[in-house]
Design a protein around this motif. Structure first.
Motif, PDB file in Angstrom:
ATOM      1  N   HIS A  21       0.829  -1.210   0.000  1.00 35.81           N
ATOM      2  CA  HIS A  21       0.000   0.000   0.000  1.00 35.81           C
ATOM      3  C   HIS A  21       0.860   1.255   0.000  1.00 35.81           C
ATOM      4  N   ARG A  22       1.986   1.199  -0.670  1.00 35.81           N
ATOM      5  CA  ARG A  22       2.951   2.299  -0.683  1.00 35.81           C
ATOM      6  C   ARG A  22       2.324   3.591  -1.205  1.00 35.81           C
ATOM      7  N   ARG A  23       1.568   3.500  -2.276  1.00 41.77           N
ATOM      8  CA  ARG A  23       0.973   4.706  -2.868  1.00 41.77           C
ATOM      9  C   ARG A  23      -0.032   5.346  -1.914  1.00 41.77           C
ATOM     10  N   GLN A  24      -0.843   4.530  -1.258  1.00 42.59           N
ATOM     11  CA  GLN A  24      -1.834   5.074  -0.332  1.00 42.59           C
ATOM     12  C   GLN A  24      -1.164   5.699   0.887  1.00 42.59           C
ATOM     13  N   SER A  25      -0.101   5.072   1.402  1.00 40.57           N
ATOM     14  CA  SER A  25       0.572   5.640   2.565  1.00 40.57           C
ATOM     15  C   SER A  25       1.280   6.940   2.195  1.00 40.57           C
ATOM     16  N   ASP A  26       1.825   7.018   0.995  1.00 44.81           N
ATOM     17  CA  ASP A  26       2.472   8.244   0.534  1.00 44.81           C
ATOM     18  C   ASP A  26       1.448   9.365   0.384  1.00 44.81           C
ATOM     19  N   THR A  27       0.302   9.042  -0.190  1.00 42.26           N
ATOM     20  CA  THR A  27      -0.761  10.034  -0.347  1.00 42.26           C
ATOM     21  C   THR A  27      -1.250  10.519   1.016  1.00 42.26           C
ATOM     22  N   GLY A  28      -1.421   9.594   1.939  1.00 40.74           N
ATOM     23  CA  GLY A  28      -1.852   9.968   3.289  1.00 40.74           C
ATOM     24  C   GLY A  28      -0.851  10.868   3.978  1.00 40.74           C
ATOM     25  N   GLN A  29       0.424  10.551   3.809  1.00 39.21           N
ATOM     26  CA  GLN A  29       1.468  11.378   4.395  1.00 39.21           C
ATOM     27  C   GLN A  29       1.444  12.782   3.791  1.00 39.21           C
ATOM     28  N   GLN A  30       1.296  12.874   2.502  1.00 39.20           N
ATOM     29  CA  GLN A  30       1.252  14.181   1.848  1.00 39.20           C
ATOM     30  C   GLN A  30       0.063  15.006   2.322  1.00 39.20           C
ATOM     31  N   HIS A  31      -1.097  14.368   2.447  1.00 39.55           N
ATOM     32  CA  HIS A  31      -2.291  15.085   2.911  1.00 39.55           C
ATOM     33  C   HIS A  31      -2.095  15.579   4.340  1.00 39.55           C
ATOM     34  N   GLY A  32      -1.535  14.730   5.186  1.00 38.94           N
ATOM     35  CA  GLY A  32      -1.294  15.128   6.568  1.00 38.94           C
ATOM     36  C   GLY A  32      -0.310  16.276   6.669  1.00 38.94           C
ATOM     37  N   GLU A  33       0.773  16.192   5.916  1.00 39.09           N
ATOM     38  CA  GLU A  33       1.763  17.254   5.946  1.00 39.09           C
ATOM     39  C   GLU A  33       1.188  18.558   5.389  1.00 39.09           C
ATOM     40  N   HIS A  34       0.395  18.463   4.349  1.00 36.15           N
ATOM     41  CA  HIS A  34      -0.230  19.661   3.787  1.00 36.15           C
ATOM     42  C   HIS A  34      -1.146  20.311   4.817  1.00 36.15           C
ATOM     43  N   ARG A  35      -1.865  19.482   5.550  1.00 34.58           N
ATOM     44  CA  ARG A  35      -2.801  19.975   6.561  1.00 34.58           C
ATOM     45  C   ARG A  35      -2.084  20.786   7.633  1.00 34.58           C
ATOM     46  N   PHE A  36      -0.841  20.355   7.965  1.00 38.08           N
ATOM     47  CA  PHE A  36      -0.064  21.045   8.985  1.00 38.08           C
ATOM     48  C   PHE A  36       0.869  22.099   8.404  1.00 38.08           C
ATOM     49  N   GLY A  37       0.765  22.368   7.107  1.00 38.46           N
ATOM     50  CA  GLY A  37       1.570  23.410   6.492  1.00 38.46           C
ATOM     51  C   GLY A  37       3.005  23.003   6.233  1.00 38.46           C
TER      52      GLY A  37
END
Length: 61
Positions: A36-52
């Motif tokens: 699930h590498r792509r999903q975990s990468d996407t989740g990480q990006q969304h989380g980081e974006h959320r925190f600026g």
């Protein structure tokens, strides 16, 4: 000023959070065998974006 605003302005806190985020993604990929590498990468990006924490990713917009 809210706590997230303080976080966004604190460079060392963002660096630490980025390292923790990378470690969490690596651990998730280890446990799932990279399935699930792509999903975990996407989740990480969304989380980081959320925190600026807009970090440049090679090969990604």
């Amino acid at each position: 000023m809210g706590i997230l605003d303080k976080f966004k302005s604190n460079r060392s806190a963002r660096d630490k959070a980025g390292k923790a985020s990378d470690a969490a993604e690596r651990k998730m990929n280890e446990r799932t065998g990279g399935k699930h590498r792509r999903q975990s990468d996407t989740g990480q990006q969304h989380g980081e974006h959320r925190f600026g924490m807009h970090r440049g990713r090679p090969g990604r917009p």
